[in-house]
Motif scaffolding. Structure first.
Motif, PDB file in Angstrom:
ATOM      1  N   THR A 109       1.220  83.931  92.457  1.00 33.24           N
ATOM      2  CA  THR A 109       2.145  83.191  91.599  1.00 33.24           C
ATOM      3  C   THR A 109       2.330  83.888  90.260  1.00 33.24           C
ATOM      4  OG1 THR A 109       1.391  81.146  92.649  1.00 33.24           O
ATOM      5  CG2 THR A 109       2.638  80.932  90.612  1.00 33.24           C
ATOM      6  N   ALA A 110       1.258  84.428  89.701  1.00 38.07           N
ATOM      7  CA  ALA A 110       1.361  85.139  88.424  1.00 38.07           C
ATOM      8  C   ALA A 110       2.242  86.375  88.555  1.00 38.07           C
ATOM      9  CB  ALA A 110      -0.029  85.527  87.935  1.00 38.07           C
ATOM     10  N   ARG A 111       2.106  87.085  89.667  1.00 39.81           N
ATOM     11  CA  ARG A 111       2.942  88.266  89.878  1.00 39.81           C
ATOM     12  C   ARG A 111       4.411  87.874  90.039  1.00 39.81           C
ATOM     13  NH1 ARG A 111       0.618  89.894  94.094  1.00 39.81           N
ATOM     14  NH2 ARG A 111      -1.052  91.040  93.050  1.00 39.81           N
ATOM     15  N   LYS A 112       4.646  86.765  90.716  1.00 33.85           N
ATOM     16  CA  LYS A 112       6.020  86.292  90.874  1.00 33.85           C
ATOM     17  C   LYS A 112       6.594  85.829  89.541  1.00 33.85           C
ATOM     18  CE  LYS A 112       8.873  83.350  93.834  1.00 33.85           C
ATOM     19  NZ  LYS A 112       8.878  82.362  94.947  1.00 33.85           N
ATOM     20  N   CYS A 113       5.772  85.207  88.711  1.00 28.60           N
ATOM     21  CA  CYS A 113       6.228  84.802  87.375  1.00 28.60           C
ATOM     22  C   CYS A 113       6.665  86.020  86.565  1.00 28.60           C
ATOM     23  CB  CYS A 113       5.112  84.063  86.641  1.00 28.60           C
ATOM     24  SG  CYS A 113       4.759  82.405  87.269  1.00 28.60           S
ATOM     25  N   LEU A 114       5.896  87.090  86.647  1.00 27.55           N
ATOM     26  CA  LEU A 114       6.243  88.303  85.913  1.00 27.55           C
ATOM     27  C   LEU A 114       7.567  88.879  86.397  1.00 27.55           C
ATOM     28  CD1 LEU A 114       5.537  90.558  83.916  1.00 27.55           C
ATOM     29  CD2 LEU A 114       4.188  91.635  85.733  1.00 27.55           C
ATOM     30  N   HIS A 115       7.750  88.929  87.712  1.00 23.95           N
ATOM     31  CA  HIS A 115       8.995  89.467  88.268  1.00 23.95           C
ATOM     32  C   HIS A 115      10.189  88.607  87.866  1.00 23.95           C
ATOM     33  CE1 HIS A 115      11.744  91.318  91.148  1.00 23.95           C
ATOM     34  NE2 HIS A 115      12.061  90.105  91.557  1.00 23.95           N
ATOM     35  N   GLN A 116      10.060  87.301  88.000  1.00 25.36           N
ATOM     36  CA  GLN A 116      11.162  86.408  87.653  1.00 25.36           C
ATOM     37  C   GLN A 116      11.435  86.419  86.149  1.00 25.36           C
ATOM     38  OE1 GLN A 116      13.159  84.680  89.625  1.00 25.36           O
ATOM     39  NE2 GLN A 116      12.164  85.131  91.575  1.00 25.36           N
ATOM     40  N   PHE A 117      10.396  86.566  85.354  1.00 21.54           N
ATOM     41  CA  PHE A 117      10.560  86.609  83.901  1.00 21.54           C
ATOM     42  C   PHE A 117      11.375  87.836  83.490  1.00 21.54           C
ATOM     43  CE2 PHE A 117       9.223  87.810  79.640  1.00 21.54           C
ATOM     44  CZ  PHE A 117       9.306  86.605  78.951  1.00 21.54           C
ATOM     45  N   CYS A 118      11.011  88.997  84.004  1.00 19.85           N
ATOM     46  CA  CYS A 118      11.734  90.231  83.651  1.00 19.85           C
ATOM     47  C   CYS A 118      13.178  90.178  84.145  1.00 19.85           C
ATOM     48  CB  CYS A 118      11.013  91.437  84.239  1.00 19.85           C
ATOM     49  SG  CYS A 118       9.362  91.727  83.554  1.00 19.85           S
ATOM     50  N   ALA A 119      13.372  89.689  85.374  1.00 17.88           N
ATOM     51  CA  ALA A 119      14.736  89.585  85.901  1.00 17.88           C
ATOM     52  C   ALA A 119      15.559  88.597  85.085  1.00 17.88           C
ATOM     53  CB  ALA A 119      14.691  89.164  87.368  1.00 17.88           C
ATOM     54  N   GLY A 120      14.940  87.487  84.666  1.00 17.31           N
ATOM     55  CA  GLY A 120      15.656  86.503  83.862  1.00 17.31           C
ATOM     56  C   GLY A 120      16.020  87.026  82.486  1.00 17.31           C
ATOM     57  N   ILE A 121      15.121  87.783  81.857  1.00 18.50           N
ATOM     58  CA  ILE A 121      15.407  88.357  80.539  1.00 18.50           C
ATOM     59  C   ILE A 121      16.581  89.330  80.623  1.00 18.50           C
ATOM     60  CG2 ILE A 121      14.509  89.887  78.759  1.00 18.50           C
ATOM     61  CD1 ILE A 121      13.449  87.079  78.540  1.00 18.50           C
ATOM     62  N   ILE A 122      16.585  90.166  81.646  1.00 22.26           N
ATOM     63  CA  ILE A 122      17.686  91.121  81.808  1.00 22.26           C
ATOM     64  C   ILE A 122      19.000  90.390  82.043  1.00 22.26           C
ATOM     65  CG2 ILE A 122      18.582  92.964  83.280  1.00 22.26           C
ATOM     66  CD1 ILE A 122      15.684  93.824  83.754  1.00 22.26           C
ATOM     67  N   HIS A 123      18.955  89.332  82.843  1.00 19.89           N
ATOM     68  CA  HIS A 123      20.176  88.589  83.156  1.00 19.89           C
ATOM     69  C   HIS A 123      20.709  87.825  81.941  1.00 19.89           C
ATOM     70  CE1 HIS A 123      23.043  86.078  85.291  1.00 19.89           C
ATOM     71  NE2 HIS A 123      22.427  84.995  84.833  1.00 19.89           N
ATOM     72  N   LEU A 124      19.821  87.215  81.166  1.00 16.33           N
ATOM     73  CA  LEU A 124      20.255  86.358  80.067  1.00 16.33           C
ATOM     74  C   LEU A 124      20.535  87.121  78.779  1.00 16.33           C
ATOM     75  CD1 LEU A 124      17.797  83.357  80.576  1.00 16.33           C
ATOM     76  CD2 LEU A 124      20.196  83.486  81.250  1.00 16.33           C
ATOM     77  N   PHE A 125      19.748  88.159  78.500  1.00 15.61           N
ATOM     78  CA  PHE A 125      19.848  88.834  77.208  1.00 15.61           C
ATOM     79  C   PHE A 125      20.266  90.299  77.319  1.00 15.61           C
ATOM     80  CE2 PHE A 125      16.551  85.540  76.887  1.00 15.61           C
ATOM     81  CZ  PHE A 125      17.086  84.756  75.880  1.00 15.61           C
TER      82      PHE A 125
END
Length: 265
Positions: A143-159
């Motif tokens: 779950t922690a690894r998935k959080c990291l992946h989703q976090f980076c993808a979300g930052i790129i998408h939003l900002f």
């Protein structure tokens, strides 16, 4: 004088030469053949991590009205100030489905957006393994690894459109104005280099990437503005190069040399 040889062929009776091949084959397979039994499927271990208590502890430590750890320690451990972190959490929890609050089939609350974002930031800030956040944030390694992946993808998408881009004429005018107010006319940022240790450097390349120490490094060159906007990054130069050699290889001035840099009056 030619001589002749007489060959006598013995035609054996077919009944006398019959060989029973069934018995040896049967004995062979009974002796050597092994039947592979299916492996016993390992049961998935369930660990009750009490994620609700972890969320409450995280809130009391950093995000309550009277947190246990103040803004200085927050900045040190999260590598950013609290308002910026809360802005990121707000955007991710409202626009990225993975970070939205959910409930399981039993009606139990899932991991909060704060827990997921904290797990991702801690991995980025400290460079540790995914399971190092388990004891505090209360989530497993996968779950922690998935959080990291989703976090980076979300930052790129939003900002990404706002921050991960080249500087525009408006940006340059703003940076030049800020530099002039601070007593540095014509300044648009500060450039510096940082050495990152290359742990898995091949032995044959170690001499090319080591300078002064026995540890090979890779150099990161970055240009940042007064408000910590990094609008240029160049990574990959060997650690044996000094700042002047790295600047010579860097593409930071390529647009000016090629005559395609934005014109600012």
């Amino acid at each position: 004088m030619a001589s002749s040889s007489h060959y006598h062929y013995h035609h054996a009776n077919d009944d006398d030469d019959e060989i029973d091949i069934d018995t040896p084959l049967q004995d062979f397979f009974e002796t050597h053949a092994t039947i592979l039994e299916p492996k016993e499927r390992r049961k998935r271990t369930f660990i009750e991590r009490h994620r609700e208590q972890g969320d409450k502890k995280l809130w009391n430590d950093y995000f309550s009205e009277n947190p246990t750890y103040g803004s200085r320690l927050f900045r040190r451990r999260f590598r950013m100030n609290k308002p910026l972190f809360m802005r990121i959490v707000h955007h991710l929890s409202t626009e990225v489905p993975y970070f939205q609050a959910t409930h399981d089939a039993a009606g139990r609350s899932g991991l909060s957006p704060l827990q997921k974002c904290t797990a991702a930031i801690r991995q980025l800030a400290y460079g540790g393994a995914a399971d190092t956040v388990d004891e505090y944030v209360r989530l497993g390694e996968t779950t922690a690894r998935k959080c990291l992946h989703q976090f980076c993808a979300g930052i790129i998408h939003l900002f990404g459109d706002q921050y991960l881009r080249r500087s525009t004429p408006e940006d340059l005018r703003r940076l030049l104005h800020a530099g002039e107010e601070r007593g540095f006319p014509g300044m648009i940022g500060s450039i510096d280099c940082m050495h990152w240790e290359w742990k898995n450097c091949p032995s044959s390349w170690k001499g090319m990437y080591s300078r002064g120490t026995n540890k090979p490094t890779i150099v990161l060159e970055a240009v940042a503005s007064y408000d910590l906007w990094i609008w240029h990054a160049f990574f990959g130069a060997p650690g044996t190069l000094n700042d002047i050699n790295i600047l010579d290889r860097s593409p930071v001035f390529d647009d000016i040399i090629d005559g395609i840099a934005p014109q600012v009056n």
